[in-house]
Design a protein around this motif. Structure first.
Motif, PDB file in Angstrom:
ATOM      1  N   GLY A   1       0.879  -1.181   0.000  1.00  0.00           N
ATOM      2  CA  GLY A   1       0.000   0.000   0.000  1.00  0.00           C
ATOM      3  C   GLY A   1       0.910   1.224   0.000  1.00  0.00           C
ATOM      4  O   GLY A   1       1.369   1.640   1.059  1.00  0.00           O
ATOM      5  N   ALA A   2       1.252   1.709  -1.202  1.00  0.00           N
ATOM      6  CA  ALA A   2       2.141   2.884  -1.323  1.00  0.00           C
ATOM      7  C   ALA A   2       3.509   2.642  -0.691  1.00  0.00           C
ATOM      8  O   ALA A   2       4.155   3.576  -0.225  1.00  0.00           O
ATOM      9  CB  ALA A   2       1.476   4.122  -0.718  1.00  0.00           C
ATOM     10  N   GLY A   3       3.948   1.381  -0.640  1.00  0.00           N
ATOM     11  CA  GLY A   3       5.279   1.070  -0.112  1.00  0.00           C
ATOM     12  C   GLY A   3       5.256   0.465   1.285  1.00  0.00           C
ATOM     13  O   GLY A   3       6.236  -0.119   1.756  1.00  0.00           O
ATOM     14  N   ASN A   4       4.120   0.580   1.961  1.00  0.00           N
ATOM     15  CA  ASN A   4       3.906  -0.080   3.272  1.00  0.00           C
ATOM     16  C   ASN A   4       3.448  -1.497   2.891  1.00  0.00           C
ATOM     17  O   ASN A   4       2.426  -1.650   2.214  1.00  0.00           O
ATOM     18  CB  ASN A   4       2.805   0.698   3.970  1.00  0.00           C
ATOM     19  N   ASP A   5       4.270  -2.509   3.253  1.00  0.00           N
ATOM     20  CA  ASP A   5       4.002  -3.822   2.645  1.00  0.00           C
ATOM     21  C   ASP A   5       3.580  -4.864   3.670  1.00  0.00           C
ATOM     22  O   ASP A   5       3.917  -4.777   4.866  1.00  0.00           O
ATOM     23  CB  ASP A   5       5.221  -4.287   1.846  1.00  0.00           C
ATOM     24  N   PHE A   6       2.841  -5.846   3.173  1.00  0.00           N
ATOM     25  CA  PHE A   6       2.144  -6.778   4.062  1.00  0.00           C
ATOM     26  C   PHE A   6       2.124  -8.193   3.510  1.00  0.00           C
ATOM     27  O   PHE A   6       2.092  -8.383   2.285  1.00  0.00           O
ATOM     28  CB  PHE A   6       0.697  -6.310   4.267  1.00  0.00           C
ATOM     29  N   VAL A   7       2.069  -9.159   4.447  1.00  0.00           N
ATOM     30  CA  VAL A   7       1.768 -10.554   4.117  1.00  0.00           C
ATOM     31  C   VAL A   7       0.300 -10.755   4.471  1.00  0.00           C
ATOM     32  O   VAL A   7      -0.130 -10.396   5.583  1.00  0.00           O
ATOM     33  CB  VAL A   7       2.638 -11.513   4.956  1.00  0.00           C
ATOM     34  N   LEU A   8      -0.491 -11.279   3.523  1.00  0.00           N
ATOM     35  CA  LEU A   8      -1.911 -11.485   3.785  1.00  0.00           C
ATOM     36  C   LEU A   8      -2.251 -12.974   3.707  1.00  0.00           C
ATOM     37  O   LEU A   8      -1.763 -13.685   2.813  1.00  0.00           O
ATOM     38  CB  LEU A   8      -2.777 -10.717   2.775  1.00  0.00           C
ATOM     39  N   VAL A   9      -3.083 -13.421   4.651  1.00  0.00           N
ATOM     40  CA  VAL A   9      -3.461 -14.845   4.728  1.00  0.00           C
ATOM     41  C   VAL A   9      -4.964 -14.941   4.945  1.00  0.00           C
ATOM     42  O   VAL A   9      -5.534 -14.177   5.735  1.00  0.00           O
ATOM     43  CB  VAL A   9      -2.698 -15.526   5.891  1.00  0.00           C
ATOM     44  N   ASP A  10      -5.591 -15.897   4.247  1.00  0.00           N
ATOM     45  CA  ASP A  10      -7.028 -16.138   4.409  1.00  0.00           C
ATOM     46  C   ASP A  10      -7.203 -17.231   5.454  1.00  0.00           C
ATOM     47  O   ASP A  10      -6.928 -18.392   5.187  1.00  0.00           O
ATOM     48  CB  ASP A  10      -7.644 -16.583   3.061  1.00  0.00           C
ATOM     49  N   ASN A  11      -7.623 -16.848   6.629  1.00  0.00           N
ATOM     50  CA  ASN A  11      -7.844 -17.823   7.710  1.00  0.00           C
ATOM     51  C   ASN A  11      -9.316 -17.809   8.120  1.00  0.00           C
ATOM     52  O   ASN A  11      -9.664 -17.954   9.306  1.00  0.00           O
ATOM     53  CB  ASN A  11      -6.936 -17.501   8.911  1.00  0.00           C
ATOM     54  N   ARG A  12     -10.215 -17.688   7.121  1.00  0.00           N
ATOM     55  CA  ARG A  12     -11.647 -17.625   7.477  1.00  0.00           C
ATOM     56  C   ARG A  12     -12.128 -18.972   8.013  1.00  0.00           C
ATOM     57  O   ARG A  12     -13.122 -19.035   8.724  1.00  0.00           O
ATOM     58  CB  ARG A  12     -12.448 -17.211   6.229  1.00  0.00           C
ATOM     59  N   ASP A  13     -11.378 -20.045   7.685  1.00  0.00           N
ATOM     60  CA  ASP A  13     -11.795 -21.355   8.233  1.00  0.00           C
ATOM     61  C   ASP A  13     -11.230 -21.571   9.640  1.00  0.00           C
ATOM     62  O   ASP A  13     -11.467 -22.603  10.252  1.00  0.00           O
ATOM     63  CB  ASP A  13     -11.371 -22.490   7.279  1.00  0.00           C
ATOM     64  N   GLY A  14     -10.431 -20.625  10.119  1.00  0.00           N
ATOM     65  CA  GLY A  14      -9.966 -20.674  11.509  1.00  0.00           C
ATOM     66  C   GLY A  14      -8.950 -21.754  11.820  1.00  0.00           C
ATOM     67  O   GLY A  14      -8.645 -22.018  12.989  1.00  0.00           O
ATOM     68  N   ARG A  15      -8.380 -22.388  10.761  1.00  0.00           N
ATOM     69  CA  ARG A  15      -7.463 -23.502  11.054  1.00  0.00           C
ATOM     70  C   ARG A  15      -6.097 -23.018  11.549  1.00  0.00           C
ATOM     71  O   ARG A  15      -5.386 -23.753  12.193  1.00  0.00           O
ATOM     72  CB  ARG A  15      -7.267 -24.362   9.795  1.00  0.00           C
ATOM     73  N   LEU A  16      -5.752 -21.780  11.225  1.00  0.00           N
ATOM     74  CA  LEU A  16      -4.404 -21.280  11.515  1.00  0.00           C
ATOM     75  C   LEU A  16      -4.339 -20.680  12.919  1.00  0.00           C
ATOM     76  O   LEU A  16      -5.244 -19.949  13.319  1.00  0.00           O
ATOM     77  CB  LEU A  16      -4.077 -20.174  10.496  1.00  0.00           C
ATOM     78  N   ARG A  17      -3.294 -21.045  13.653  1.00  0.00           N
ATOM     79  CA  ARG A  17      -3.041 -20.404  14.944  1.00  0.00           C
ATOM     80  C   ARG A  17      -1.568 -20.002  14.946  1.00  0.00           C
ATOM     81  O   ARG A  17      -0.702 -20.851  15.109  1.00  0.00           O
ATOM     82  CB  ARG A  17      -3.295 -21.424  16.091  1.00  0.00           C
ATOM     83  N   LEU A  18      -1.282 -18.732  14.673  1.00  0.00           N
ATOM     84  CA  LEU A  18       0.124 -18.310  14.572  1.00  0.00           C
ATOM     85  C   LEU A  18       0.564 -17.601  15.846  1.00  0.00           C
ATOM     86  O   LEU A  18      -0.161 -16.748  16.361  1.00  0.00           O
ATOM     87  CB  LEU A  18       0.289 -17.366  13.380  1.00  0.00           C
ATOM     88  N   ARG A  19       1.752 -17.946  16.326  1.00  0.00           N
ATOM     89  CA  ARG A  19       2.323 -17.261  17.488  1.00  0.00           C
ATOM     90  C   ARG A  19       3.042 -15.982  17.011  1.00  0.00           C
ATOM     91  O   ARG A  19       3.428 -15.888  15.840  1.00  0.00           O
ATOM     92  CB  ARG A  19       3.349 -18.174  18.173  1.00  0.00           C
ATOM     93  N   PRO A  20       3.274 -15.035  17.924  1.00  0.00           N
ATOM     94  CA  PRO A  20       4.002 -13.813  17.537  1.00  0.00           C
ATOM     95  C   PRO A  20       5.360 -14.105  16.890  1.00  0.00           C
ATOM     96  O   PRO A  20       5.728 -13.457  15.912  1.00  0.00           O
ATOM     97  CB  PRO A  20       4.159 -13.072  18.865  1.00  0.00           C
ATOM     98  N   ASP A  21       6.074 -15.131  17.390  1.00  0.00           N
ATOM     99  CA  ASP A  21       7.405 -15.413  16.821  1.00  0.00           C
ATOM    100  C   ASP A  21       7.290 -15.934  15.380  1.00  0.00           C
ATOM    101  O   ASP A  21       8.138 -15.638  14.524  1.00  0.00           O
ATOM    102  CB  ASP A  21       8.174 -16.429  17.689  1.00  0.00           C
ATOM    103  N   GLN A  22       6.190 -16.657  15.105  1.00  0.00           N
ATOM    104  CA  GLN A  22       5.982 -17.144  13.730  1.00  0.00           C
ATOM    105  C   GLN A  22       5.615 -15.978  12.801  1.00  0.00           C
ATOM    106  O   GLN A  22       6.066 -15.923  11.652  1.00  0.00           O
ATOM    107  CB  GLN A  22       4.876 -18.201  13.711  1.00  0.00           C
ATOM    108  N   ILE A  23       4.807 -15.043  13.298  1.00  0.00           N
ATOM    109  CA  ILE A  23       4.438 -13.859  12.499  1.00  0.00           C
ATOM    110  C   ILE A  23       5.684 -13.025  12.220  1.00  0.00           C
ATOM    111  O   ILE A  23       5.923 -12.586  11.091  1.00  0.00           O
ATOM    112  CB  ILE A  23       3.353 -13.040  13.231  1.00  0.00           C
ATOM    113  N   ALA A  24       6.511 -12.839  13.244  1.00  0.00           N
ATOM    114  CA  ALA A  24       7.755 -12.070  13.069  1.00  0.00           C
ATOM    115  C   ALA A  24       8.652 -12.741  12.038  1.00  0.00           C
ATOM    116  O   ALA A  24       9.270 -12.083  11.194  1.00  0.00           O
ATOM    117  CB  ALA A  24       8.463 -11.932  14.413  1.00  0.00           C
TER     118      ALA A  24
END
Ligand SMILES: N[C@H](CCC[C@H](N)C(=O)O)C(=O)O
Length: 272
Positions: free
Chosen positions: A10-33
C-alpha cells in the motif's frame, strides 16, 4: 506448517496477507515475526489475517506488526485487505466491502488502482504538547486514528533523522505504556503535506503509514487550517489522500485513499 500467502503493498507499506476464514491457523508472535522478516522470511511491515467473526457474521481483519504484536488498525493494510478479499467473495465485484477491525467497522470502495477506506472517527486530538527530547523541548500533537500517533511539524522532512528522533518519540514516557507512532510533517502547499513516519511495532521508518497519513492530515487541518481533502506525499514517492468533515471539535466521515497492489503469492514453511 505451510502458509499460503499473498504479498501486497500500500504505497510502499508492505504486508503478508493470509485467508484464515476457516480458523485452522493459529500463529504465534514469533511465527508472524519470522514471516515478516526481510532476511529469513517473506519480508513485510506487517501481517493481515482474514477471519470469520461468527458473532457479528462478518469478516474480521486482524493486523500484526512485523514484531509479531497485534495492533487495532492499519490504514494501508486495510486498503490492501479489501483488494485481497474482493476476489474471495464471488458476486461482490466492484461493490464496497465492509469488514471488522480492532478499531471498528471499515467500508472499502474500489477506484481503479486505488482503494478508499472509511477511517474510524478519531479520538479528540491533544494539540501543542511540549515534550522533552535529547535535543531539547519539542511541540507535538497527539491523535488516535485507530492507533496512537504523535505529529510533529518540521521545515524539511528530508533533513529529519526519523530513525533516531522517531524512536525517541515512540518510547516517550509521557505516552507509555502503549506508546505512539511518530509522524514528521512538512506543509508543502495550501492542501498538500509530506509525511515520514517511524512506526511502533515495526520499530523503524516505513515508506508509508495510512493511519499516520490520516493523523497528519487531520492535525494539519486543526493546527494549520488545511482544508479537506489533503494530498499527502509519502516516503516511497507515492501520494495518498485524506478527506474529512468537521463534527464539533472533532471529525466524522474520515477517508483514506491510495494504491493497493498485489506483488506476488506463494507459500512458506513455518516451524510449529
Ligand atoms: N504500526 C502501527 C500499526 C500500523 C500502522 C500503519 N502501517 C498504517 O498503515 O496505518 C501501530 O502499531 O500503531
Amino acid at each position: 506448517m505451510k502458509i499460503q500467502f499473498t504479498k501486497m503493498t500500500g504505497a510502499g507499506n508492505d504486508f503478508v496477507l493470509v485467508d484464515n476464514r476457516d480458523g485452522r491457523l493459529r500463529l504465534r508472535p514469533d511465527q508472524i515475526a519470522r514471516l515478516c522478516d526481510r532476511h529469513f522470511g517473506i519480508g513485510a511491515d506487517g501481517m493481515l489475517v482474514a477471519e470469520t467473526d461468527a458473532k457479528e457474521d462478518r469478516i474480521r481483519m486482524r493486523y500484526y506488526n512485523s514484531d509479531g504484536g497485534e495492533a487495532s488498525l492499519c490504514g494501508n493494510g486495510a486498503r490492501c485487505f479489501a483488494r485481497f478479499l474482493q476476489p474471495l467473495l464471488p458476486g461482490s465485484e466492484g461493490d464496497p466491502l465492509i469488514f471488522l477491525t480492532g478499531a471498528g467497522i471499515v467500508k472499502a470502495s474500489f477506484l481503479g488502482e486505488e482503494v478508499s477506506i472509511s477511517m474510524p472517527d478519531p479520538e479528540s486530538a491533544r494539540l501543542r504538547r511540549l515534550v522533552t527530547t535529547r535535543h531539547g523541548p519539542l511541540e507535538v500533537h497527539w491523535i488516535h486514528t485507530g492507533v496512537p500517533h504523535l505529529v510533529v511539524f518540521v521545515r524539511d522532512v528530508e533533513r529529519i533523522d526519523v530513525e533516531e528522533l522517531g524512536r525517541e518519540l515512540r518510547w516517550l514516557p509521557d505516552f507509555a505504556p502503549e506508546g505512539a507512532n511518530a509522524d514528521f510533517v512538512e506543509v508543502k502547499g495550501p492542501d498538500r503535506i509530506a509525511v515520514r513516519t517511524y512506526e511502533r511495532g515495526v520499530e523503524g521508518e516505513t515508506l508509508a503509514c495510512g493511519t499516520g497519513v490520516t493523523a497528519s492530515a487531520l492535525v494539519a487541518h486543526l493546527a494549520k487550517g488545511l482544508p479537506s481533502p489533503v494530498s499527502v506525499l509519502v516516503r516511497s514517492g507515492e501520494s495518498l489522500r485524506v478527506g474529512f468533515e468537521r463534527a464539533g471539535d472533532g471529525f466524522r466521515r474520515v477517508w483514506l485513499q491510495g494504491p493497493a497492489t498485489k506483488v506476488f503469492t506463494g507459500e512458506m514453511e513455518v516451524s510449529e
